[in-house]
Structures are given as C-alpha cells and as structure tokens.
Write a protein that holds these residues in place. Structure first.
Motif, PDB file in Angstrom:
ATOM      1  N   ALA A  99       0.833  -1.212   0.000  1.00 45.89           N
ATOM      2  CA  ALA A  99       0.000   0.000   0.000  1.00 45.89           C
ATOM      3  C   ALA A  99       0.867   1.260   0.000  1.00 45.89           C
ATOM      4  O   ALA A  99       0.565   2.237  -0.702  1.00 45.89           O
ATOM      5  N   PHE A 100       1.961   1.246   0.756  1.00 46.77           N
ATOM      6  CA  PHE A 100       2.862   2.405   0.770  1.00 46.77           C
ATOM      7  C   PHE A 100       3.486   2.618  -0.608  1.00 46.77           C
ATOM      8  O   PHE A 100       3.596   3.762  -1.082  1.00 46.77           O
ATOM      9  N   ALA A 101       3.905   1.540  -1.257  1.00 48.06           N
ATOM     10  CA  ALA A 101       4.502   1.649  -2.589  1.00 48.06           C
ATOM     11  C   ALA A 101       3.491   2.163  -3.613  1.00 48.06           C
ATOM     12  O   ALA A 101       3.844   2.933  -4.510  1.00 48.06           O
ATOM     13  N   VAL A 102       2.233   1.746  -3.491  1.00 49.81           N
ATOM     14  CA  VAL A 102       1.194   2.241  -4.408  1.00 49.81           C
ATOM     15  C   VAL A 102       1.039   3.749  -4.271  1.00 49.81           C
ATOM     16  O   VAL A 102       0.945   4.488  -5.256  1.00 49.81           O
ATOM     17  N   GLY A 103       1.009   4.248  -3.018  1.00 50.68           N
ATOM     18  CA  GLY A 103       0.886   5.681  -2.818  1.00 50.68           C
ATOM     19  C   GLY A 103       2.101   6.462  -3.256  1.00 50.68           C
ATOM     20  O   GLY A 103       1.986   7.598  -3.719  1.00 50.68           O
ATOM     21  N   ALA A 104       3.296   5.857  -3.135  1.00 55.08           N
ATOM     22  CA  ALA A 104       4.529   6.577  -3.448  1.00 55.08           C
ATOM     23  C   ALA A 104       4.921   6.499  -4.917  1.00 55.08           C
ATOM     24  O   ALA A 104       5.579   7.407  -5.428  1.00 55.08           O
ATOM     25  N   GLN A 105       4.526   5.423  -5.624  1.00 52.64           N
ATOM     26  CA  GLN A 105       5.010   5.213  -6.980  1.00 52.64           C
ATOM     27  C   GLN A 105       3.978   5.505  -8.064  1.00 52.64           C
ATOM     28  O   GLN A 105       4.349   5.836  -9.184  1.00 52.64           O
ATOM     29  N   MET A 115      -5.336   1.060  -5.321  1.00 57.56           N
ATOM     30  CA  MET A 115      -5.842   1.121  -3.944  1.00 57.56           C
ATOM     31  C   MET A 115      -7.215   0.463  -3.832  1.00 57.56           C
ATOM     32  O   MET A 115      -7.504  -0.229  -2.836  1.00 57.56           O
ATOM     33  N   SER A 116      -8.069   0.649  -4.822  1.00 56.07           N
ATOM     34  CA  SER A 116      -9.405   0.044  -4.778  1.00 56.07           C
ATOM     35  C   SER A 116      -9.322  -1.471  -4.807  1.00 56.07           C
ATOM     36  O   SER A 116     -10.018  -2.172  -4.046  1.00 56.07           O
ATOM     37  N   LEU A 151      -5.331   2.361   3.431  1.00 58.41           N
ATOM     38  CA  LEU A 151      -5.395   3.802   3.220  1.00 58.41           C
ATOM     39  C   LEU A 151      -4.308   4.559   3.981  1.00 58.41           C
ATOM     40  O   LEU A 151      -3.760   5.551   3.478  1.00 58.41           O
ATOM     41  N   GLY A 152      -3.962   4.106   5.199  1.00 61.66           N
ATOM     42  CA  GLY A 152      -2.930   4.794   5.981  1.00 61.66           C
ATOM     43  C   GLY A 152      -1.571   4.788   5.290  1.00 61.66           C
ATOM     44  O   GLY A 152      -0.977   5.847   5.035  1.00 61.66           O
ATOM     45  N   PRO A 153      -1.017   3.601   4.955  1.00 63.48           N
ATOM     46  CA  PRO A 153       0.269   3.579   4.252  1.00 63.48           C
ATOM     47  C   PRO A 153       0.210   4.255   2.877  1.00 63.48           C
ATOM     48  O   PRO A 153       1.182   4.882   2.452  1.00 63.48           O
ATOM     49  N   ALA A 154      -0.922   4.122   2.161  1.00 59.25           N
ATOM     50  CA  ALA A 154      -1.036   4.778   0.856  1.00 59.25           C
ATOM     51  C   ALA A 154      -0.959   6.295   1.002  1.00 59.25           C
ATOM     52  O   ALA A 154      -0.339   6.988   0.182  1.00 59.25           O
ATOM     53  N   LEU A 155      -1.592   6.835   2.045  1.00 60.62           N
ATOM     54  CA  LEU A 155      -1.514   8.274   2.282  1.00 60.62           C
ATOM     55  C   LEU A 155      -0.078   8.699   2.595  1.00 60.62           C
ATOM     56  O   LEU A 155       0.396   9.729   2.089  1.00 60.62           O
ATOM     57  N   ALA A 156       0.618   7.912   3.415  1.00 56.76           N
ATOM     58  CA  ALA A 156       2.021   8.228   3.718  1.00 56.76           C
ATOM     59  C   ALA A 156       2.880   8.187   2.450  1.00 56.76           C
ATOM     60  O   ALA A 156       3.752   9.039   2.250  1.00 56.76           O
ATOM     61  N   LEU A 159       2.213  11.326   0.394  1.00 60.34           N
ATOM     62  CA  LEU A 159       2.904  12.484   0.961  1.00 60.34           C
ATOM     63  C   LEU A 159       4.393  12.457   0.626  1.00 60.34           C
ATOM     64  O   LEU A 159       4.993  13.502   0.327  1.00 60.34           O
ATOM     65  N   LEU A 160       4.989  11.280   0.652  1.00 52.33           N
ATOM     66  CA  LEU A 160       6.400  11.165   0.274  1.00 52.33           C
ATOM     67  C   LEU A 160       6.603  11.520  -1.200  1.00 52.33           C
ATOM     68  O   LEU A 160       7.563  12.225  -1.555  1.00 52.33           O
ATOM     69  N   GLN A 161       5.697  11.051  -2.050  1.00 55.05           N
ATOM     70  CA  GLN A 161       5.808  11.374  -3.476  1.00 55.05           C
ATOM     71  C   GLN A 161       5.687  12.874  -3.711  1.00 55.05           C
ATOM     72  O   GLN A 161       6.444  13.450  -4.514  1.00 55.05           O
ATOM     73  N   ARG A 162       4.765  13.515  -3.015  1.00 53.47           N
ATOM     74  CA  ARG A 162       4.604  14.960  -3.181  1.00 53.47           C
ATOM     75  C   ARG A 162       5.844  15.712  -2.697  1.00 53.47           C
ATOM     76  O   ARG A 162       6.270  16.689  -3.318  1.00 53.47           O
ATOM     77  N   ALA A 163       6.416  15.242  -1.569  1.00 52.99           N
ATOM     78  CA  ALA A 163       7.632  15.896  -1.066  1.00 52.99           C
ATOM     79  C   ALA A 163       8.780  15.755  -2.062  1.00 52.99           C
ATOM     80  O   ALA A 163       9.543  16.702  -2.287  1.00 52.99           O
ATOM     81  N   ARG A 164       8.908  14.578  -2.675  1.00 51.80           N
ATOM     82  CA  ARG A 164       9.954  14.390  -3.671  1.00 51.80           C
ATOM     83  C   ARG A 164       9.721  15.284  -4.884  1.00 51.80           C
ATOM     84  O   ARG A 164      10.660  15.880  -5.418  1.00 51.80           O
ATOM     85  N   ARG A 165       8.468  15.372  -5.315  1.00 53.38           N
ATOM     86  CA  ARG A 165       8.157  16.209  -6.470  1.00 53.38           C
ATOM     87  C   ARG A 165       8.438  17.683  -6.171  1.00 53.38           C
ATOM     88  O   ARG A 165       8.961  18.409  -7.023  1.00 53.38           O
TER      89      ARG A 165
END
Length: 386
Positions: A99-105, A115-116, A151-156, A159-165
């Motif tokens: 889930a974290f990788a889905v949100g970050a990549q 995510m769905s 949803l929790g790890p995906a949100l994290a 946020l990491l992806q946005r910070a990198r961008r």
C-alpha cells in the motif's frame, strides 16, 4: 546509431541498487510466508504458492508498482480462499509495504485503481476469516482494519511522493534562478562595458581630435620644404589612425553605432530635478572644461545622489558647485532619512575617489552632523587624466 538494448542495459544498471533492495525484500517476505505456511499443519502445501506470490510481489515495488498491486491482490485472494487459512503476521507486513509503494510510486487513476483493488481484496479476506472463525473478529474490526492497513500507508506514500516532487521543482527553480542571475550579470557587464566604451570615445577622441587639428594648423604655419612639416604630417596621420582604431575597438565593445553625448556639468540641473535635490552654483563657469573632467564631476554627483537615496531615503539633498578659475569644487550633503536599502557593493565611494584622483583631485566622504557629506575638488589646469 544507439542500440535499444544498450539503453535498456543502462537503465538496469542505473537502477540496480533499488532493484537489489526490492528483490531482497521480496525474497525475504516470500521465504517468511512459505515457511510460516508450511509450519501450519492445517494448511495445504498448495497455499504456499499464493502466499509466495502475494509477498514476493514486493520485488516489483519500484519497477512495476501496478503489477505489484495486481499480483499482491491475486495472491492474497488465493491465500484467503485456501482452507484453514487465517491472517498471519507476514500478510500484514506485506500489505503495508504494498500500500505504501502504491501511494509513493503511482499517480492519478492508476493509484486509485490499485488502492481500490487492494482494499476490496483485503475486505474479502477479512470477511472470509470472520466466517471461518465466528466470534473472534467483530464486524467493526472487519470493516475498520482493511481501511487502516491500505489507506494509511497509501496516504504516507502519497505524501512522500509529493515531497519528492516539490524537491525536484525546487531544484529546477534554483537552477533556473541561477541561469537567470547569470544572464542578468552578463547583461549588466555588457551595459557597463558599453558605458566605458562611450566614455573612452568621448574623452580620448576629443583629445586626439584637438591634437590632429593643432598639428594641421602648425603644418600650415611652417614654410614649404621645412623638415618639420614631414614630422607634423606624421603626427597628423598617426592621430587619424588612432581615431580610426578607437572607433573600430568601440564597435568591438558592442556599443552599436555612434555613441550618444556623455553628460557633463551642463547636465547637473537636470540630474538635480530628477532626484529632487537642490542645486546651487557659485562663481563663473569656465568655458574650457574638458569632457573628461565634466564627466567626472557628473559621475561624482550622480553616485552621491544614488547613495543618498539608498541609505537616507526621503532626506533632503543639497548640491553645491563652486567655480574658482582653475578649480572646481563639488559638495553634496544630505540630512538623515530612513534607510531604504542597505545592500551595496562597496565600490561606489572607491569608484568616485578613483575618478577624482585620476584628474589630480581629492575626495572626502563621511558622516556630518545629522547626515552625510561628499566633497570633491578637481583642478581645471590639466584638463586630462594623469
């Protein structure tokens, strides 16, 4: 021609470190899942395959995150449908990483789709576990746990992806600002070079032109056949060549055509009106002020007015010009005001002093009671730089 295989190899080589980390993490989780599955007597050995697929999908975390989400969902669903299965610890760790990788990549619709799918599969596995073991899980846990795990790890990760961008955007903006600053510095240097070229042309060409004219007059006064006529003629020719070379060098400096007349003593009233300063003149101006001396006086007053507007904004400024035969005195004084801009190169005062001393004069600048004063003295007798 560049080989496509070479490009693929370079991409693999550049991402080899991240690939090794992902592969190691996937192998570790897959081994953990297989060993944990075989250790359960109630589970069939066939459950090892979906467990390995679900946990091993982490190896595609950065290379193919969408495929990772699909494989993990298929693996978890297959493992949940196997008889006797439950929700072991490795499954929780795997779903968190996935889930974290889905949100970050992933981005946009692909992220929401992944995510769905993960959320639906996690709900399905939880519902199957609740039916197999009635009473062990409340319906609140059944519906709340999948949302927290996905949803929790995906949100994290998002946020990491946005910070990198944002970090990439800031680096690009810094590079653009550095480039723009370089262009501004180059433009400022070009403008300064053009200004110096105009001053050189005005001062030197005036002096050389006078020399050529005087040499021509002297040649006419000499009797025909006099040996001195040839020497005077040589002086005239040398002066003409010097003027031609000066114009050629001026063109190389990029002034773009004939230089505009440079300011002098006659332009001080206009400068005073433009800056709101008060100008007073004493004595009778001499008519033989050289262009270089007049330009030096103008630049001294101009720099003094600039400093007054920078360090004492809003203060009243008084300009006093005194003509004493073979001397020229300049006095620029200002009252105290509010500081508008304390930044400066420190070259303004030094530049004024260098200009004045070049003509054999002197310059004093410093604080006075309730303000600042610049006083310059210039001799008229030389009329040219030393």
């Amino acid at each position: 021609m560049r080989s496509p295989l070479l490009g693929v190899w370079e991409r693999l080589r550049q991402g080899s470190t991240s690939f090794l980390v992902d592969a190691s993490l996937g192998a570790l989780l897959a081994g953990w899942a297989v060993v944990d599955t075989l250790a359960e007597p109630a589970l069939a050995p066939a459950a090892c395959l979906p467990a390995a697929v679900a946990s091993g999908s982490v190896a595609l975390r950065t290379r193919a995150p969408m495929a990772m989400a699909v494989l993990a969902s298929v693996g978890f669903l297959g493992y949940g449908l196997a008889p006797g299965t439950s929700t072991p610890l490795w499954s929780f760790v795997t779903i968190l990483v996935v889930a974290f990788a889905v949100g970050a990549q992933l981005r946009g619709r692909r992220r929401w789709a992944a995510m769905s799918v993960l959320l639906l599969v996690t709900y399905a596995v939880q519902i199957l576990d609740a039916h197999r073991s009635p009473g062990e899980l409340t319906w609140g846990e059944v519906f709340l746990t999948p949302a927290v795990l996905v949803l929790g790890p995906a949100l994290a990760g998002w946020l990491l992806q946005r910070a990198r961008r944002q970090a990439v955007d800031l680096r690009r903006l810094a590079a653009e600002l550095e480039t723009e600053r370089g262009r501004y510095a180059a433009a400022a240097a070009e403008a300064e070079r053009s200004r110096i070229a105009r001053e050189l042309h005005d001062v030197i060409s005036h002096s050389v032109s006078v020399m050529v004219v005087q040499a021509g007059a002297a040649e006419q006064l000499l009797p025909p056949g006099s040996p001195a006529r040839e020497q005077i003629r040589a002086v005239r020719n040398t002066g003409k060549e010097a003027l031609a070379e000066l114009r050629r060098q001026l063109g190389l400096l990029g002034t773009g055509g004939d230089p505009a007349p440079l300011p002098g003593l006659d332009d001080l009233p206009q400068l005073a009106r433009a800056t709101g300063a008060t100008l007073t003149s004493e004595g009778v101006p001499a008519g033989d002020t050289s262009p270089g001396l007049g330009l030096t006086a103008y630049r001294v007053v101009q720099e003094a007015l600039t400093n007054a507007s920078r360090y004492a904004a809003g203060a009243s400024v008084r300009i006093r010009v005194v003509h004493r035969g073979d001397e020229l005195e300049l006095d620029v004084a200002n009252d105290a005001g509010r500081p508008a801009d304390q930044r400066g190169s420190g070259r303004g005062l030094a530049g004024m002093r260098e200009r004045v001393e070049l003509y054999g004069g002197s310059l004093d600048a410093g604080p006075r009671e309730g303000g600042w004063r610049v006083h310059a003295w210039l001799p008229r007798r030389s009329g040219s730089p030393r």
